[in-house]
Scaffold this active site. Structure first.
Site, PDB file in Angstrom:
ATOM      1  N   LYS A  23       0.845  -1.202   0.000  1.00  0.00           N
ATOM      2  CA  LYS A  23       0.000   0.000   0.000  1.00  0.00           C
ATOM      3  C   LYS A  23       0.877   1.247   0.000  1.00  0.00           C
ATOM      4  CE  LYS A  23      -1.657   1.717   3.981  1.00  0.00           C
ATOM      5  NZ  LYS A  23      -1.252   3.118   4.144  1.00  0.00           N
ATOM      6  N   ASN A  24       1.915   1.252   0.849  1.00  0.00           N
ATOM      7  CA  ASN A  24       2.726   2.461   1.026  1.00  0.00           C
ATOM      8  C   ASN A  24       3.712   2.688  -0.105  1.00  0.00           C
ATOM      9  OD1 ASN A  24       1.261   2.954   3.250  1.00  0.00           O
ATOM     10  ND2 ASN A  24       2.810   2.271   4.706  1.00  0.00           N
ATOM     11  N   ARG A 112      -5.525  10.356   3.285  1.00  0.00           N
ATOM     12  CA  ARG A 112      -4.423  11.188   3.755  1.00  0.00           C
ATOM     13  C   ARG A 112      -3.204  11.088   2.827  1.00  0.00           C
ATOM     14  NH1 ARG A 112      -2.139  13.374   7.759  1.00  0.00           N
ATOM     15  NH2 ARG A 112      -0.041  13.408   6.958  1.00  0.00           N
ATOM     16  N   ASP A 136      -4.321  12.389  12.411  1.00  0.00           N
ATOM     17  CA  ASP A 136      -5.244  11.246  12.513  1.00  0.00           C
ATOM     18  C   ASP A 136      -4.997  10.513  13.814  1.00  0.00           C
ATOM     19  OD1 ASP A 136      -3.397   9.190  10.126  1.00  0.00           O
ATOM     20  OD2 ASP A 136      -2.941   9.849  12.152  1.00  0.00           O
ATOM     21  N   ASP A 334       4.613   0.649  11.936  1.00  0.00           N
ATOM     22  CA  ASP A 334       3.359   0.056  11.477  1.00  0.00           C
ATOM     23  C   ASP A 334       3.153  -1.363  11.988  1.00  0.00           C
ATOM     24  OD1 ASP A 334       3.365   1.666   8.180  1.00  0.00           O
ATOM     25  OD2 ASP A 334       2.946   2.407  10.196  1.00  0.00           O
ATOM     26  N   VAL A 356       8.309   7.129  16.378  1.00  0.00           N
ATOM     27  CA  VAL A 356       7.965   7.770  15.100  1.00  0.00           C
ATOM     28  C   VAL A 356       6.686   8.607  15.199  1.00  0.00           C
ATOM     29  CG1 VAL A 356       7.475   7.368  12.652  1.00  0.00           C
ATOM     30  CG2 VAL A 356       9.147   5.938  13.844  1.00  0.00           C
TER      31      VAL A 356
HETATM   32  C1  EPZ Z   1       4.362   6.839   5.912  1.00  0.00           C
HETATM   33  O1  EPZ Z   1       3.657   7.944   6.488  1.00  0.00           O
HETATM   34  C2  EPZ Z   1       3.377   5.666   5.890  1.00  0.00           C
HETATM   35  N1  EPZ Z   1       2.198   6.031   5.138  1.00  0.00           N
HETATM   36  C3  EPZ Z   1       2.959   5.318   7.313  1.00  0.00           C
HETATM   37  O2  EPZ Z   1       2.144   4.144   7.266  1.00  0.00           O
HETATM   38  C4  EPZ Z   1       4.206   4.967   8.116  1.00  0.00           C
HETATM   39  O3  EPZ Z   1       3.840   4.751   9.454  1.00  0.00           O
HETATM   40  C5  EPZ Z   1       5.203   6.148   8.058  1.00  0.00           C
HETATM   41  O4  EPZ Z   1       5.511   6.473   6.692  1.00  0.00           O
HETATM   42  C6  EPZ Z   1       6.503   5.824   8.764  1.00  0.00           C
HETATM   43  O5  EPZ Z   1       7.075   4.683   8.259  1.00  0.00           O
HETATM   44  C7  EPZ Z   1       2.241   5.964   3.789  1.00  0.00           C
HETATM   45  O6  EPZ Z   1       3.256   5.677   3.166  1.00  0.00           O
HETATM   46  C8  EPZ Z   1       0.971   6.273   3.075  1.00  0.00           C
HETATM   47  P1  EPZ Z   1       6.652  10.239   7.818  1.00  0.00           P
HETATM   48  P2  EPZ Z   1       4.252   9.432   6.413  1.00  0.00           P
HETATM   49  O7  EPZ Z   1       6.582  11.455   6.966  1.00  0.00           O
HETATM   50  O8  EPZ Z   1       4.922   9.632   5.104  1.00  0.00           O
HETATM   51  C9  EPZ Z   1       6.762  13.607  11.261  1.00  0.00           C
HETATM   52  C10 EPZ Z   1       0.187   2.840   7.590  1.00  0.00           C
HETATM   53  O9  EPZ Z   1      -0.411   2.363   8.566  1.00  0.00           O
HETATM   54  N2  EPZ Z   1       6.781  14.590  10.160  1.00  0.00           N
HETATM   55  O10 EPZ Z   1       7.831   9.375   7.706  1.00  0.00           O
HETATM   56  O11 EPZ Z   1       3.178  10.354   6.817  1.00  0.00           O
HETATM   57  C11 EPZ Z   1       5.429  12.854  11.337  1.00  0.00           C
HETATM   58  O12 EPZ Z   1       4.444  13.572  12.017  1.00  0.00           O
HETATM   59  C12 EPZ Z   1       0.764   4.273   7.661  1.00  0.00           C
HETATM   60  O13 EPZ Z   1       0.346   2.250   6.525  1.00  0.00           O
HETATM   61  C13 EPZ Z   1       6.861  15.933  10.475  1.00  0.00           C
HETATM   62  O14 EPZ Z   1       6.927  16.311  11.643  1.00  0.00           O
HETATM   63  O15 EPZ Z   1       5.343   9.337   7.593  1.00  0.00           O
HETATM   64  C14 EPZ Z   1       5.826  11.569  12.036  1.00  0.00           C
HETATM   65  O16 EPZ Z   1       5.826  11.763  13.411  1.00  0.00           O
HETATM   66  C15 EPZ Z   1       0.553   4.892   9.004  1.00  0.00           C
HETATM   67  N3  EPZ Z   1       6.862  16.836   9.467  1.00  0.00           N
HETATM   68  C16 EPZ Z   1       7.237  11.331  11.498  1.00  0.00           C
HETATM   69  O17 EPZ Z   1       7.719  12.579  11.001  1.00  0.00           O
HETATM   70  C17 EPZ Z   1       6.803  16.461   8.124  1.00  0.00           C
HETATM   71  O18 EPZ Z   1       6.798  17.318   7.234  1.00  0.00           O
HETATM   72  C18 EPZ Z   1       7.296  10.302  10.376  1.00  0.00           C
HETATM   73  O19 EPZ Z   1       6.422  10.695   9.343  1.00  0.00           O
HETATM   74  C19 EPZ Z   1       6.723  15.085   7.824  1.00  0.00           C
HETATM   75  C20 EPZ Z   1       6.714  14.157   8.867  1.00  0.00           C
END
Ligand code: EPZ
Length: 446
Positions: A23-24, A112, A136, A334, A356
């Protein structure tokens, strides 16, 4: 929305399960198609709810999108354009010469992850307006690093009327150092930089296998990207890209869920469709809990050359182990709910640290409803394992929490009712059918 799963505890999972594409990854591959006029085909797509939702977002930008198979979406809920003649697991995206750069609020609001059209729209159209997805169940999830990276390429970025808005005369390569190896920010910056002038270097980039998969597809489209899957990405912009055909990498989160389900039920499951080395951290934790984990032909799970399958066997009660979630190659956040479900029935105590997402312990209340002995403090949790959990009505709050509660239900006495299972449908294709095929007693009702 009212569907729920009835999960009978006590069955030992046994058999083989096939895992489709991630999915990701697939959602980002679909967005990357926007970067080139013409028809791009993506195969090995998972039959999950998020794929037709992403197709809706791309249609809103002017694309024609065909999605194969029935995607496990109830006929009444199927978005326009499905079913198709395409084989199940295939998505075909026809991208026009002129794209709209304003993503439909309603469509983005349902998914999202559709924020990943921001980079391709900035790269291809030099402008973008994408609804701000907001937080979320697992955290506030800001987009500051996405915006900072696009600003470094020369874009004006702002939040207006609930949307992220970007515009640029030109995009010029830059050296970008991410504060945190954000998956989404790495992807959006990379997808904008492939059509920028000059060289972009992203340091402290996310190294997830899904990033490497996206980088591979971009290179197939004619982009010049090096270092996909490492913490330093180097991108030399090119004037234009061309469409391609790409096979999605296997879903390591679904594969990991089956591995933990095997251990929690003291069963034996062979998982096909994902290379075990992409899961070495979660599988090593399982080995630490007493499971035997072997790759195809008895190879070492860390061996990158091992085939796309592995077997997990747990004969006795799992032992308590500690889990610390980290960006790849650390233990994936995840799979944290699956770790909790294992720890809840393990011998001894376990410690879980979530590094995370700041609010990813919300589902613990549901586990406690099932009799789990868990205490949390901030992003730490201490779990004292119990011989067996007790069945109860519980509510899924997100994809992974939902799957974790189903696994906990498999280790409980009686029948657990998992509500809000649409969350699970968003990330796990035909979950109930696969569980039943492995010997579980699970039913979808409502
Ligand atoms: C991706 O989310 C995945 N989603 C998530 O899977 C996964 O948990 C996550 O990566 C970490 O591996 C998809 O790919 C659709 P991040 P993403 O940007 O891209 C902070 C599932 O269940 N952050 O790596 O949103 C953020 O808030 C989902 O399949 C900022 O602060 O994750 C988080 O705490 C859930 N500012 C951390 O970094 C930003 O601009 C990691 O987020 C970007 C992120």
């Amino acid at each position: 929305m009212s569907e729920r799963f009835l999960v009978a505890g006590g069955a030992r999972l046994d058999g083989e399960v096939h895992v489709a594409g991630a999915k990701n990854s697939v959602l980002k591959l679909m967005a990357a198609a926007l970067l080139a006029e013409g028809t791009t085909t993506i195969t090995n797509c998972p039959e999950i709810l998020d794929v037709p939702l992403m197709a809706e977002v791309l249609r809103g930008l002017g694309c024609e999108v065909e999605v194969g198979g029935d995607l496990g979406v109830p006929p009444g809920d199927r978005p326009a354009g499905a079913p198709s003649e395409l084989p199940a697991g295939t998505v075909r995206i026809s991208v026009p010469t002129r794209l709209s750069s304003s993503a439909d609020f309603a469509a983005v609001g349902k998914l999202r992850a559709s924020v990943c059209v921001l980079g391709p729209l900035m790269g291809r159209c030099r402008s973008a307006r994408v609804a701000l997805p907001g937080g979320d169940a697992i955290g506030s999830r800001p987009l500051d690093m996405h915006q900072a990276g696009l600003r470094a390429l020369g874009a004006d970025m702002s939040i207006e009327h609930g949307a992220v808005v970007g515009s640029a005369q030109t995009l010029t390569g830059a050296h970008i150092v991410l504060e945190f190896p954000s998956v989404g920010a790495t992807e959006n910056i990379m997808m904008a930089a492939v059509l920028a002038n000059g060289r972009t270097v992203i340091d402290n980039a996310a190294r997830e296998p899904e990033i490497a998969d996206l980088a591979d597809m971009l290179v197939q489209m004619g982009a010049r990207v090096e270092g996909g899957g490492t913490s330093t990405l180097t991108i030399d912009g090119v004037p234009e890209l061309h469409p391609t055909e790409h096979r999605t990498v296997g879903d390591r989160m679904v594969a990991g869920t089956w591995a933990y389900a095997a251990a929690i039920t003291r069963g034996t499951v062979t998982v096909r469709g994902v290379q075990p080395h992409l899961l070495s951290s979660p599988l090593e934790r399982l080995a630490g809990a007493g499971a035997s984990v072997t790759a195809e032909g008895g190879a070492d799970i860390r061996d990158g050359a091992a085939g796309e399958s592995f077997t997990v066997e747990m004969t006795g009660r799992p032992r308590g182990v500690d889990f610390i979630t980290l960006p790849y190659p650390g233990f994936p956040t995840d799979l944290q709910p699956m770790a909790f479900a294992l720890a809840a029935v393990a011998e001894g105590s376990s410690f879980v640290t979530e590094n995370v997402f700041e609010a990813r312990f919300r589902f613990v209340e549901e586990l406690i409803r099932m009799g789990a002995d868990v205490r949390t403090d901030g992003h730490f949790a201490a779990i004292q394992g119990r011989e067996q959990l007790s069945s109860a009505p519980v509510w899924a709050s997100d994809i992974r929490a939902g799957a974790g509660l189903v696994l906990a239900g498999l280790a409980a006495d009686g029948q657990t009712e998992v509500n809000e299972v649409w969350h699970i449908d968003r990330g796990y294709p035909h979950f109930v059918e696969d569980l039943v095929a492995l010997g579980a007693k699970v039913e979808r009702v409502g």
